[in-house]
Design an enzyme around this catalytic site. Structure first.
Site, PDB file in Angstrom:
ATOM      1  NE  ARG A  59     -12.749  43.448  51.511  1.00 36.49           N
ATOM      2  CZ  ARG A  59     -11.723  42.823  50.955  1.00 36.49           C
ATOM      3  NH1 ARG A  59     -11.446  41.572  51.267  1.00 36.49           N
ATOM      4  NH2 ARG A  59     -10.951  43.461  50.078  1.00 36.49           N
ATOM      5  NE  ARG A  60     -22.421  40.492  47.476  1.00 36.87           N
ATOM      6  CZ  ARG A  60     -22.345  39.370  48.189  1.00 36.87           C
ATOM      7  NH1 ARG A  60     -21.148  38.860  48.472  1.00 36.87           N
ATOM      8  NH2 ARG A  60     -23.415  38.753  48.607  1.00 36.87           N
ATOM      9  CG  LEU A  61     -14.302  45.061  47.228  1.00 35.32           C
ATOM     10  CD1 LEU A  61     -12.998  45.381  47.960  1.00 35.32           C
ATOM     11  CD2 LEU A  61     -14.981  46.346  46.763  1.00 35.32           C
TER      12      LEU A  61
END
Length: 213
Positions: free
Chosen positions: A191-193
């Site tokens: 999630r692009r984290l």
């Protein structure tokens, strides 16, 4: 064919947690380099981007090979008359980047480049294949040439010249050690984290902080 803006994927190979971050960044870099070298996903694990800046402030980047590293810094070799060397002569501040995309990792380093001694350069030069030693004499790196044939002709001349005996070290060929001032480790996350840890040298000690992705 999909649009460029539609190309994306999830990063799922793992995370980087606080308990995995040692006090010395070179410990973590050593671990990551060993994993990069052992991986079958990377063909050039020692390839790194070297960024320099010219006298107008214009940045330039190119890929070179890391040849040695320790607590003192990161070592690479090059033509001392090349564009990168000219930049370093006027501004020794550089950055390095290891783009280990297949492992969903990056390591970004900032620091200052210092020329290696002739003895250190010679120690490495004599380990190079003879073809590479000869090539060092052939290319006036970054200068304009009329055609590739000019290089091939020069190589043939140098090969004949050094056909017997050892190839001497060119006076215009050397290397640099980049003493790091900061080292950032980036591990892709879902999630692009992404996980990012930045080490900054404060005096003689390293301080680490987690950064927002």
């Amino acid at each position: 064919m999909s649009k460029l803006s539609d190309i994306r994927r999830e990063y799922t190979l793992g995370g980087l947690h606080q308990e995995d971050v040692p006090s010395n960044p070179m410990v973590l870099f050593t671990r990551w380099m060993e994993e990069a070298r052992d991986s079958e996903l990377l063909s050039d694990p020692t390839a790194m981007v070297v960024a320099t800046v010219d006298e107008t402030g214009q940045p330039f980047q190119r890929i070179v090979l890391l040849k040695r590293f320790d607590d003192g810094g990161f070592v690479f070799f090059t033509n001392l008359e090349s564009r990168k060397s000219q930049h370093i002569a006027s501004n020794a501040k550089v950055s390095l980047l290891f783009p280990w995309h297949s492992l969903e990792r990056q390591v970004a380093i900032t620091g200052e480049a210092t020329a290696l001694s002739t003895a250190e350069v010679m120690k490495y030069f004599i380990t190079r294949p003879k073809e590479s030693q000869i090539a060092a004499w052939v290319s006036k790196q970054s200068s304009k040439i009329s055609a590739r044939q000019a290089l091939e002709t020069k190589y043939a001349e140098m090969k004949a010249k050094f056909s017997n005996g050892e190839v001497p070290l060119p006076k215009f060929w050397g290397g640099y050690i980049v003493k790091p001032e900061s080292i950032e480790f980036w591990q892709g996350g879902e999630r692009r984290l992404h996980d990012r840890f930045l080490y900054s040298l404060e005096g003689s000690h390293w301080q680490s902080n987690r950064l927002a992705p």
